[in-house]
Design an enzyme around this catalytic site. Structure first.
Site, PDB file in Angstrom:
ATOM      1  N   HIS A  82     -28.842 -52.796  -2.677  1.00  0.00           N
ATOM      2  CA  HIS A  82     -28.993 -53.432  -1.372  1.00  0.00           C
ATOM      3  C   HIS A  82     -27.672 -54.083  -0.932  1.00  0.00           C
ATOM      4  O   HIS A  82     -27.245 -53.922   0.216  1.00  0.00           O
ATOM      5  CB  HIS A  82     -30.096 -54.493  -1.469  1.00  0.00           C
ATOM      6  CG  HIS A  82     -30.235 -55.377  -0.275  1.00  0.00           C
ATOM      7  ND1 HIS A  82     -31.197 -55.182   0.691  1.00  0.00           N
ATOM      8  CD2 HIS A  82     -29.543 -56.494   0.105  1.00  0.00           C
ATOM      9  CE1 HIS A  82     -31.082 -56.123   1.621  1.00  0.00           C
ATOM     10  NE2 HIS A  82     -30.087 -56.938   1.284  1.00  0.00           N
ATOM     11  N   GLU A  83     -27.024 -54.793  -1.853  1.00  0.00           N
ATOM     12  CA  GLU A  83     -25.764 -55.466  -1.517  1.00  0.00           C
ATOM     13  C   GLU A  83     -24.636 -54.457  -1.291  1.00  0.00           C
ATOM     14  O   GLU A  83     -23.799 -54.627  -0.391  1.00  0.00           O
ATOM     15  CB  GLU A  83     -25.388 -56.456  -2.612  1.00  0.00           C
ATOM     16  CG  GLU A  83     -26.418 -57.553  -2.871  1.00  0.00           C
ATOM     17  CD  GLU A  83     -26.766 -58.361  -1.631  1.00  0.00           C
ATOM     18  OE1 GLU A  83     -25.942 -58.389  -0.683  1.00  0.00           O
ATOM     19  OE2 GLU A  83     -27.865 -58.939  -1.591  1.00  0.00           O
ATOM     20  N   HIS A 114     -24.871 -53.206   2.156  1.00  0.00           N
ATOM     21  CA  HIS A 114     -24.278 -54.123   3.135  1.00  0.00           C
ATOM     22  C   HIS A 114     -22.782 -53.849   3.279  1.00  0.00           C
ATOM     23  O   HIS A 114     -22.237 -53.820   4.382  1.00  0.00           O
ATOM     24  CB  HIS A 114     -24.490 -55.578   2.704  1.00  0.00           C
ATOM     25  CG  HIS A 114     -25.786 -56.176   3.140  1.00  0.00           C
ATOM     26  ND1 HIS A 114     -26.191 -56.192   4.460  1.00  0.00           N
ATOM     27  CD2 HIS A 114     -26.771 -56.803   2.437  1.00  0.00           C
ATOM     28  CE1 HIS A 114     -27.364 -56.797   4.548  1.00  0.00           C
ATOM     29  NE2 HIS A 114     -27.739 -57.170   3.341  1.00  0.00           N
ATOM     30  N   GLU A 164     -30.698 -55.998   7.626  1.00  0.00           N
ATOM     31  CA  GLU A 164     -31.391 -56.093   6.345  1.00  0.00           C
ATOM     32  C   GLU A 164     -32.251 -54.868   6.074  1.00  0.00           C
ATOM     33  O   GLU A 164     -32.341 -54.399   4.939  1.00  0.00           O
ATOM     34  CB  GLU A 164     -32.252 -57.365   6.289  1.00  0.00           C
ATOM     35  CG  GLU A 164     -31.461 -58.637   6.105  1.00  0.00           C
ATOM     36  CD  GLU A 164     -30.578 -58.597   4.877  1.00  0.00           C
ATOM     37  OE1 GLU A 164     -31.084 -58.306   3.775  1.00  0.00           O
ATOM     38  OE2 GLU A 164     -29.369 -58.848   5.019  1.00  0.00           O
TER      39      GLU A 164
END
Length: 275
Positions: free
Chosen positions: A140-141, A144, A211
Site C-alpha cells: 500500500h505504501e 503511494h 487511498e
C-alpha cells in the site's frame, strides 16, 4: 496518514509566516490585483513545494524513524527484501526502509520523488500483524510512492493555498479598501484561518481518493486477500483511541468525516472485495 500530517503541518507553518510577511508589503501590492496574484502564486506554491522537499527529513525526525542500513535481525532483512521486491514491481527506485516505535499498527511513505522515498512501519504493526498482512501494508505504501501521491498533494495544496490567499485578501479589502489599516490586517489573517479551514476539506477529499488507489496497489503487489486481511486487522485494532498525530497520517483510520484524510476501513474493504 503521518506523511500527510507532516506535509500539512509544514505547509501551514510556512503559509502563516507568508501571511505575516505579506502584511509588510507596500499598500500598492495589497490593492493591485496583478501584483497580488503573483505574490499569492509564489507564496501558495512555495509553501507546498518546500513542505514536499522537507517531508522525508521531517518525518524521520518527528516519528523517530530508525533507517535500516545493515539489517540487525531476520525481521529487518525481511522488510528490506520485501520492499525491494515491491519497488521493482512498481518500477521505482529502492526506498529507504525504517522502523518507528509505537504500539499502534501504522505505516507511512513519504518523499519528494519516486526514486528517493522512505517507507516506515511501526513496531506495533510488526508485532501484531502476520507477515502476509505486513507485506500488504508495505505494498500500500509503495503504491503511494509509485502513484506520486505526495507530488499530487503538493500541487493540490499549492492551488488551494493560492485561493486561500486571494479570498483572504478579498475579505480584507472589503473591510479596508486602502489596504493600510488594522482592519485589513485583521481581515486578511482571519480570512486565512477561515478559508484555510474550508480548504482542508478539499485536500482531505483528494487524499481519500488516493487511498483507494493505494489499496489497489497493495492488492497488486501483495495479493488482494492479503490487503483485505491487513485492513481487517487494522479494523480489529481500533477499539482503542488513536493519538491525534496518527489520526491524520497513517494507514489506520476509521473516522468518517469531511476532514478525514482516509476513508473508513469498512468502505476500503468493500471496495477491494468489489474489484
Amino acid at each position: 496518514m503521518r506523511r500527510i500530517f507532516y506535509f500539512i503541518a509544514t505547509n501551514a507553518a510556512i503559509m502563516i509566516v507568508a501571511g505575516i510577511i505579506i502584511q509588510f508589503l507596500p499598500a500598492e501590492y495589497q490593492t493591485s490585483d496583478g501584483r497580488f496574484l503573483i505574490i499569492a502564486l509564489v507564496a501558495g506554491f512555495g509553501g507546498s513545494i518546500v513542505s514536499l522537499l522537507m517531508s522525508k527529513s521531517m518525518a524521520k525526525r518527528a516519528a523517530g524513524v530508525y533507517v535500516i542500513e545493515s539489517p540487525r535481525n531476520e525481521t529487518e532483512q525481511w522488510l528490506l527484501t520485501t520492499v525491494a521486491r515491491q519497488a521493482e514491481q512498481a518500477g521505482i527506485g529502492m526506498p529507504e526502509v525504517g522502523i518507528f516505535e509505537t504500539p499502534d499498527m501504522n505505516a507511512f511513505a513519504t518523499g519528494a520523488n519516486k526514486n528517493n522515498a522512505l517507507v516506515a512501519v511501526s513496531t506495533g504493526l510488526l508485532h501484531n500483524m502476520t507477515r502476509d498482512e505486513a507485506e500488504a501494508v508495505m505494498g500500500h505504501e509503495i503504491a503511494h510512492v509509485a502513484n506520486g501521491d505526495m507530488v499530487t498533494l503538493a500541487l493540490i495544496q499549492g492551488v488551494v493555498n493560492t485561493f486561500v490567499l486571494l479570498l483572504a485578501r478579498a475579505l480584507a479589502l472589503a473591510i479596508d479598501r486602502d489596504g493600510r489599516g488594522i482592519g485589513y490586517f485583521v481581515g486578511f489573517m482571519a480570512g486565512q484561518v477561515v478559508f484555510g479551514f474550508l480548504a482542508s476539506i478539499v485536500v482531505a477529499f483528494f487524499s481519500r481518493r488516493r487511498e483507494y488507489r493505494a489499496d489497489a496497489g497493495g492488492a497488486e503487489y501483495a495479493g488482494a486477500h492479503k490487503m483485505i486481511a491487513a485492513l481487517e486487522k487494522l479494523k480489529q485494532g481500533q477499539a482503542g483511541h488513536l493519538p491525534d498525530q496518527l489520526a491524520a497520517f497513517g494507514i489506520n483510520s476509521s473516522v468518517k468525516s469531511l476532514f478525514s484524510t482516509h476513508p473508513p476501513l469498512e468502505e476500503r474493504i468493500a471496495a477491494l472485495k468489489n474489484r
